[in-house]
Design an enzyme around this catalytic site. Structure first.
Site, PDB file in Angstrom:
ATOM      1  N   LYS A  64      28.307 -63.823  18.323  1.00 20.29           N
ATOM      2  CA  LYS A  64      27.812 -62.459  18.130  1.00 20.29           C
ATOM      3  C   LYS A  64      27.111 -62.308  16.788  1.00 20.29           C
ATOM      4  CE  LYS A  64      31.206 -60.187  21.082  1.00 20.29           C
ATOM      5  NZ  LYS A  64      32.513 -59.559  21.059  1.00 20.29           N
ATOM      6  N   LYS A  89      25.696 -67.580  31.612  1.00 20.38           N
ATOM      7  CA  LYS A  89      26.852 -66.714  31.868  1.00 20.38           C
ATOM      8  C   LYS A  89      26.405 -65.252  31.977  1.00 20.38           C
ATOM      9  CE  LYS A  89      30.162 -64.474  29.421  1.00 20.38           C
ATOM     10  NZ  LYS A  89      30.750 -64.115  28.165  1.00 20.38           N
ATOM     11  N   LYS A 105      26.367 -58.562  29.511  1.00 23.13           N
ATOM     12  CA  LYS A 105      25.617 -57.365  29.165  1.00 23.13           C
ATOM     13  C   LYS A 105      24.561 -57.704  28.110  1.00 23.13           C
ATOM     14  CE  LYS A 105      25.325 -52.943  29.478  1.00 23.13           C
ATOM     15  NZ  LYS A 105      25.129 -52.245  30.717  1.00 23.13           N
TER      16      LYS A 105
HETATM   17  P1  TYM Z   1      34.532 -57.764  28.209  1.00 22.60           P
HETATM   18  O1  TYM Z   1      34.406 -56.297  28.330  1.00 22.60           O
HETATM   19  O2  TYM Z   1      33.446 -58.551  27.578  1.00 22.60           O
HETATM   20  O3  TYM Z   1      34.744 -58.394  29.628  1.00 22.60           O
HETATM   21  C1  TYM Z   1      35.779 -57.930  30.469  1.00 22.60           C
HETATM   22  C2  TYM Z   1      36.331 -59.062  31.306  1.00 22.60           C
HETATM   23  O4  TYM Z   1      35.306 -59.607  32.140  1.00 22.60           O
HETATM   24  C3  TYM Z   1      35.292 -61.016  31.978  1.00 22.60           C
HETATM   25  N1  TYM Z   1      33.894 -61.501  32.133  1.00 22.60           N
HETATM   26  C4  TYM Z   1      33.536 -62.486  32.946  1.00 22.60           C
HETATM   27  N2  TYM Z   1      34.250 -63.256  33.784  1.00 22.60           N
HETATM   28  C5  TYM Z   1      33.580 -64.190  34.485  1.00 22.60           C
HETATM   29  N3  TYM Z   1      32.233 -64.377  34.372  1.00 22.60           N
HETATM   30  C6  TYM Z   1      31.473 -63.634  33.545  1.00 22.60           C
HETATM   31  N4  TYM Z   1      30.168 -63.823  33.455  1.00 22.60           N
HETATM   32  C7  TYM Z   1      32.139 -62.627  32.767  1.00 22.60           C
HETATM   33  N5  TYM Z   1      31.719 -61.724  31.861  1.00 22.60           N
HETATM   34  C8  TYM Z   1      32.816 -61.035  31.476  1.00 22.60           C
HETATM   35  C9  TYM Z   1      35.797 -61.264  30.557  1.00 22.60           C
HETATM   36  O5  TYM Z   1      36.284 -62.577  30.416  1.00 22.60           O
HETATM   37  C10 TYM Z   1      36.880 -60.220  30.455  1.00 22.60           C
HETATM   38  O6  TYM Z   1      38.091 -60.688  31.046  1.00 22.60           O
HETATM   39  N6  TYM Z   1      37.673 -58.792  24.564  1.00 22.60           N
HETATM   40  C11 TYM Z   1      37.650 -58.309  25.925  1.00 22.60           C
HETATM   41  C12 TYM Z   1      38.217 -56.918  26.102  1.00 22.60           C
HETATM   42  C13 TYM Z   1      39.643 -56.778  25.671  1.00 22.60           C
HETATM   43  C14 TYM Z   1      40.773 -57.384  26.286  1.00 22.60           C
HETATM   44  C15 TYM Z   1      41.901 -56.939  25.516  1.00 22.60           C
HETATM   45  C16 TYM Z   1      40.928 -58.220  27.377  1.00 22.60           C
HETATM   46  C17 TYM Z   1      40.083 -56.043  24.610  1.00 22.60           C
HETATM   47  N7  TYM Z   1      41.445 -56.147  24.522  1.00 22.60           N
HETATM   48  C18 TYM Z   1      43.190 -57.348  25.851  1.00 22.60           C
HETATM   49  C19 TYM Z   1      42.236 -58.634  27.697  1.00 22.60           C
HETATM   50  C20 TYM Z   1      43.342 -58.198  26.928  1.00 22.60           C
HETATM   51  C21 TYM Z   1      36.182 -58.277  26.313  1.00 22.60           C
HETATM   52  O7  TYM Z   1      35.300 -58.312  25.527  1.00 22.60           O
HETATM   53  O8  TYM Z   1      35.957 -58.119  27.584  1.00 22.60           O
END
Ligand code: TYM
Length: 325
Positions: free
Chosen positions: A113, A193, A196
């Protein structure tokens, strides 16, 4: 088992979020032996999105998606992180004091990032510590996530371990990541991958015409309609394989190998299968987005329930730390 996972409020959830985290988490939540905590990580989103109104709109979209995909909020825990910010950030601070600087400096997500963004703020740097607090505040045991979160889960365990060595092994529960092989990295329309930030995502809640426009943008090679095609190297086929049933997948594979079947045909088939497979989710999403007070009520009820747990964990931790008389 206690299941917990969160999604940032950076926009509407895309196919990667849905297949990688939302569906696996909801599947686990259907098991009566489990208790599920599914939340919206809107504090994390502040690292990149500063506009409160936009953040609230996105938050509703994520909430609507959780419910549209079948989450039973009444039987489980459903909340916005920001509404319980006092508890999340209190535990985050305690964990911050156990976080070695290089652990954060070397985190893959931070490196990625900070290379891409102009605004490299401290929130972005300490992001994994807030995530560790999100998880351990509710004594979560299983965290269903996509592959990109593996390192954050390892950091959570490391921080929890360090904290427990100081204050006692029964202070924090160390969670396990649950990363489902088949959906751990959903590719985007360009084969990278789906994310967003790369703007290569499929938003399955778009109306049919708009969705078709996105599907038409899936990147392919330049083979003509007549050419034989390799399904295993093609993005349309990869995406189709994630959503279609096994008979349909085999049919498309055979069409690719036979020639006389163009990428345009495959894209139309992908669009049709997305609309069909997410029919109910799309309808329910639309419903909730048009009934925000209903969403708001479910969230507020969920937040009241979650607060009971968060409060008691913080009390237990403060006691272990000997902070109070
Ligand atoms: P975020 O919002 O980026 O993504 C949410 C979830 O979606 C999964 N994901 C994917 N899985 C497979 N293929 C993809 N292309 C893909 N893009 C996104 C992510 O792995 C995630 O599981 N840091 C976390 C949010 C968070 C969180 C937590 C998660 C905050 N606190 C506590 C678990 C537990 C995040 O950025 O997710």
């Amino acid at each position: 088992m206690r299941i917990l996972t969160g999604i940032q409020a950076s926009g509407r959830p895309h196919l990667g979020n849905i297949l990688g985290a939302i569906r696996p988490a909801i599947k686990l939540s259907k098991n009566p032996a489990n208790e599920s905590f599914l939340f919206i990580a809107d504090l994390h989103t502040l690292t990149s999105l500063k506009d409160g109104k936009q953040l609230r709109e996105n938050t509703y979209a994520i909430a609507a998606a959780w419910l549209a995909c079948g989450f039973d909020a009444d039987k489980n825990f459903f909340y916005r992180q920001s509404k319980l910010a006092g508890y999340h950030t209190e535990l985050m601070w305690y964990l911050n004091c156990f976080t070695p600087f290089p652990m954060l400096a070397n985190a893959t997500s931070f490196k990625d990032k900070s290379e891409k963004l102009g605004d490299v703020n401290a929130g972005l740097f300490t992001y994994p510590v807030l995530q560790a607090a999100d998880i351990m505040l509710y004594d979560a045991q299983i965290v269903p996530v996509g592959k990109d979160q593996r390192q954050h889960l390892e950091m959570t365990r490391d921080l929890g371990g360090a904290f427990n060595r100081q204050y006692g092994e029964d202070t924090l529960v160390l969670p396990e990541a649950k990363i489902d092989e088949a959906v751990m990295t959903i590719p985007g329309i360009d084969g990278l991958k789906m994310s967003k930030s790369l703007n290569n995502y499929i938003d399955i809640f778009l109306d049919e015409k708009e969705l078709l426009k996105v599907v038409k943008k899936v990147v392919t090679d330049a083979k003509t309609l007549e050419d034989v095609k390799n399904p295993d190297e093609d993005n349309v086929f990869k995406l189709y394989s994630l959503v279609a049933n096994s008979k349909e997948i085999e049919e498309m594979r055979a069409n690719y190998l036979a020639g006389g079947y163009g990428y345009g045909h495959a894209k139309n088939a992908l669009h049709a299968v997305l609309v069909r497979e997410f029919k109910e989710e799309r309808e329910k999403f639309e419903y909730y987005m048009n009934h925000i007070p209903e969403l708001e009520q479910k969230l507020q009820e969920g937040e009241a329930k979650a607060e009971v747990i968060a409060k008691s964990t913080i009390q237990r931790i403060r006691k272990k730390m000997n902070l109070d008389d």
